[in-house]
Design a protein around this motif. Structure first.
Motif, mmCIF file in Angstrom:
data_model
loop_
_atom_site.group_PDB
_atom_site.id
_atom_site.type_symbol
_atom_site.label_atom_id
_atom_site.label_comp_id
_atom_site.label_asym_id
_atom_site.label_seq_id
_atom_site.Cartn_x
_atom_site.Cartn_y
_atom_site.Cartn_z
ATOM 1 N N THR A 113 6.994 -12.686 7.322
ATOM 2 C CA THR A 113 7.153 -12.258 5.934
ATOM 3 C C THR A 113 8.036 -11.021 5.823
ATOM 4 O OG1 THR A 113 5.004 -11.132 6.117
ATOM 5 C CG2 THR A 113 5.034 -13.290 5.048
ATOM 6 N N GLY A 114 8.861 -10.782 6.831
ATOM 7 C CA GLY A 114 9.863 -9.727 6.735
ATOM 8 C C GLY A 114 9.585 -8.442 7.476
ATOM 9 N N SER A 115 8.409 -8.322 8.108
ATOM 10 C CA SER A 115 8.061 -7.184 8.965
ATOM 11 C C SER A 115 7.731 -5.889 8.217
ATOM 12 C CB SER A 115 9.176 -6.893 9.992
ATOM 13 O OG SER A 115 9.406 -8.013 10.802
ATOM 14 N N VAL A 116 8.017 -5.845 6.917
ATOM 15 C CA VAL A 116 7.774 -4.623 6.137
ATOM 16 C C VAL A 116 6.908 -4.956 4.938
ATOM 17 C CG1 VAL A 116 8.801 -2.709 4.857
ATOM 18 C CG2 VAL A 116 10.016 -3.708 6.810
ATOM 19 N N GLY A 117 5.766 -4.277 4.809
ATOM 20 C CA GLY A 117 4.907 -4.455 3.645
ATOM 21 C C GLY A 117 4.876 -3.188 2.819
ATOM 22 N N LEU A 118 4.729 -3.341 1.510
ATOM 23 C CA LEU A 118 4.638 -2.215 0.593
ATOM 24 C C LEU A 118 3.186 -1.765 0.458
ATOM 25 C CD1 LEU A 118 5.891 -0.400 -1.710
ATOM 26 C CD2 LEU A 118 5.339 -2.282 -3.269
ATOM 27 N N VAL A 119 2.959 -0.470 0.434
ATOM 28 C CA VAL A 119 1.630 0.083 0.164
ATOM 29 C C VAL A 119 1.517 0.296 -1.341
ATOM 30 C CG1 VAL A 119 0.042 1.995 0.555
ATOM 31 C CG2 VAL A 119 1.515 1.201 2.414
ATOM 32 N N ARG A 120 0.525 -0.342 -1.965
ATOM 33 C CA ARG A 120 0.332 -0.219 -3.409
ATOM 34 C C ARG A 120 0.214 1.249 -3.813
ATOM 35 N NH1 ARG A 120 -4.890 -2.625 -6.608
ATOM 36 N NH2 ARG A 120 -5.915 -1.025 -5.325
ATOM 37 N N SER A 121 0.681 1.574 -5.012
ATOM 38 C CA SER A 121 0.742 2.969 -5.445
ATOM 39 C C SER A 121 -0.616 3.657 -5.397
ATOM 40 C CB SER A 121 1.327 3.054 -6.861
ATOM 41 O OG SER A 121 0.551 2.294 -7.768
ATOM 42 N N ALA A 122 -1.686 2.954 -5.819
ATOM 43 C CA ALA A 122 -3.011 3.587 -5.814
ATOM 44 C C ALA A 122 -3.438 3.966 -4.405
ATOM 45 C CB ALA A 122 -4.043 2.647 -6.444
ATOM 46 N N LEU A 123 -3.158 3.106 -3.432
ATOM 47 C CA LEU A 123 -3.497 3.404 -2.048
ATOM 48 C C LEU A 123 -2.578 4.479 -1.483
ATOM 49 C CD1 LEU A 123 -5.152 2.873 0.483
ATOM 50 C CD2 LEU A 123 -3.678 0.910 0.978
ATOM 51 N N ALA A 124 -1.302 4.442 -1.850
ATOM 52 C CA ALA A 124 -0.362 5.470 -1.392
ATOM 53 C C ALA A 124 -0.785 6.851 -1.885
ATOM 54 C CB ALA A 124 1.051 5.141 -1.874
ATOM 55 N N ILE A 125 -1.305 6.928 -3.097
ATOM 56 C CA ILE A 125 -1.777 8.205 -3.641
ATOM 57 C C ILE A 125 -2.993 8.693 -2.853
ATOM 58 C CG2 ILE A 125 -2.856 9.262 -5.661
ATOM 59 C CD1 ILE A 125 -0.986 7.485 -7.369
ATOM 60 N N LEU B 83 -3.524 8.168 0.267
ATOM 61 C CA LEU B 83 -3.050 8.597 1.583
ATOM 62 C C LEU B 83 -2.215 9.875 1.519
ATOM 63 C CD1 LEU B 83 -1.916 5.111 2.988
ATOM 64 C CD2 LEU B 83 -3.959 6.392 3.665
ATOM 65 N N SER B 84 -1.617 10.149 0.367
ATOM 66 C CA SER B 84 -0.639 11.227 0.269
ATOM 67 C C SER B 84 -1.161 12.609 0.664
ATOM 68 C CB SER B 84 -0.055 11.268 -1.155
ATOM 69 O OG SER B 84 -1.063 11.526 -2.111
ATOM 70 N N PRO B 85 -2.442 12.972 0.414
ATOM 71 C CA PRO B 85 -2.887 14.316 0.832
ATOM 72 C C PRO B 85 -2.878 14.529 2.347
ATOM 73 C CG PRO B 85 -4.382 13.392 -0.814
ATOM 74 C CD PRO B 85 -3.487 12.283 -0.364
ATOM 75 N N PHE B 86 -2.801 13.439 3.108
ATOM 76 C CA PHE B 86 -2.852 13.555 4.564
ATOM 77 C C PHE B 86 -1.467 13.673 5.199
ATOM 78 C CE2 PHE B 86 -6.592 11.216 3.116
ATOM 79 C CZ PHE B 86 -7.608 11.983 3.664
ATOM 80 N N PHE B 87 -0.416 13.531 4.395
ATOM 81 C CA PHE B 87 0.938 13.699 4.918
ATOM 82 C C PHE B 87 1.232 15.187 5.149
ATOM 83 C CE2 PHE B 87 1.974 9.512 2.783
ATOM 84 C CZ PHE B 87 2.162 8.825 3.967
#
Length: 236
Positions: free
Chosen positions: A172-184, A186-190
């Motif tokens: 399926t192309g090797s790259v998947g998108l992380v949905r915005s709600a999940l990305a938000i 995860l963002s405090p851990f960057f």
């Protein structure tokens, strides 16, 4: 297999945004089809669209939202477990992905990527009743039935759009998108370099009590032209 479809079988001419496959830039093209058409005896063809939140719709659904998307887990697992690049010779430019179900051809296009990660799960409980320590990313409404191992170091934030991506299956192309709600979530851990603000790309992620260096291994999956023309709008 029983499909929960609306009875929208009118012929349509559509403006279709091609899915962002690695190595390609999005462009618009026109395709004409009839939902449920039979191009040859005993063959039926249906056309789908997945948005950047991981919601699947019949492509010609006029209003696309949570009410009109497919929610049946069994159907979604069946559909996405069979999804692969469209090499059928039909609608390859307009619908780059295909899910086969017996004599049904289910063509799919997408807003960004065909795989959209929506939830972070723990691996299922083992035979001794012990919860697994492997974290899993679930995608496209399949819950524990559609997952890949979570690799925090492999998360990639696109420098132009701010969207976050994670590796998925090659078919399926090797790259998947992380949905915005999940990305938000995860963002405090960057972690960002001292000279960069959070508007730049992170260099590390704090996860599981450790600081992981981000590999940026997915960067090569996006063409150079996309670096300056990615979809705007921040994460997700």
């Amino acid at each position: 297999m029983l499909f929960l479809r609306t009875a929208a079988l009118s012929c349509r001419s559509l403006t279709a945004l091609r899915c962002l496959q690695p190595g390609y830039t999005p462009y618009r093209t026109t395709a004409t089809y009839i939902q449920g058409q039979s191009p040859e005896p005993r063959i039926r063809e249906y056309f789908y669209y997945i948005d950047h939140q991981g919601q699947l719709f019949l492509d010609d659904t006029k209003v696309k939202n949570f009410v009109t998307c497919f929610k049946d887990k069994q159907f979604l697992v069946f559909f996405f477990s069979r999804l692969r690049f469209n090499q059928s010779g039909r609608y390859e430019e307009d619908f780059p992905f295909l899910s086969l179900c017996g004599r049904e051809r289910n063509f799919m296009r997408c807003d960004d990527r065909p795989v959209v990660f929506t939830h972070l799960l723990q691996s299922p409980t083992g035979p001794q009743g012990i919860m697994g320590d492997q974290e899993l990313l679930s995608y496209c409404g399949g819950a524990e039935k559609l997952t890949v191992p979570f690799r925090p170091e492999a998360l990639y934030m696109h420098p132009a759009s701010g969207r976050v991506y994670h590796p998925c299956s090659e078919r399926t192309g090797s790259v998947g998108l992380v949905r915005s709600a999940l990305a938000i979530e995860l963002s405090p851990f960057f972690v960002y370099a001292p000279e960069q603000s959070q508007s730049g790309q992170p260099t590390h992620i704090l996860w599981g009590g450790k600081q992981h260096t981000l590999t940026n291994e997915l960067a090569g999956s996006f063409p150079p032209a996309e670096e300056g023309s990615g979809q705007e709008g921040g994460v997700g």
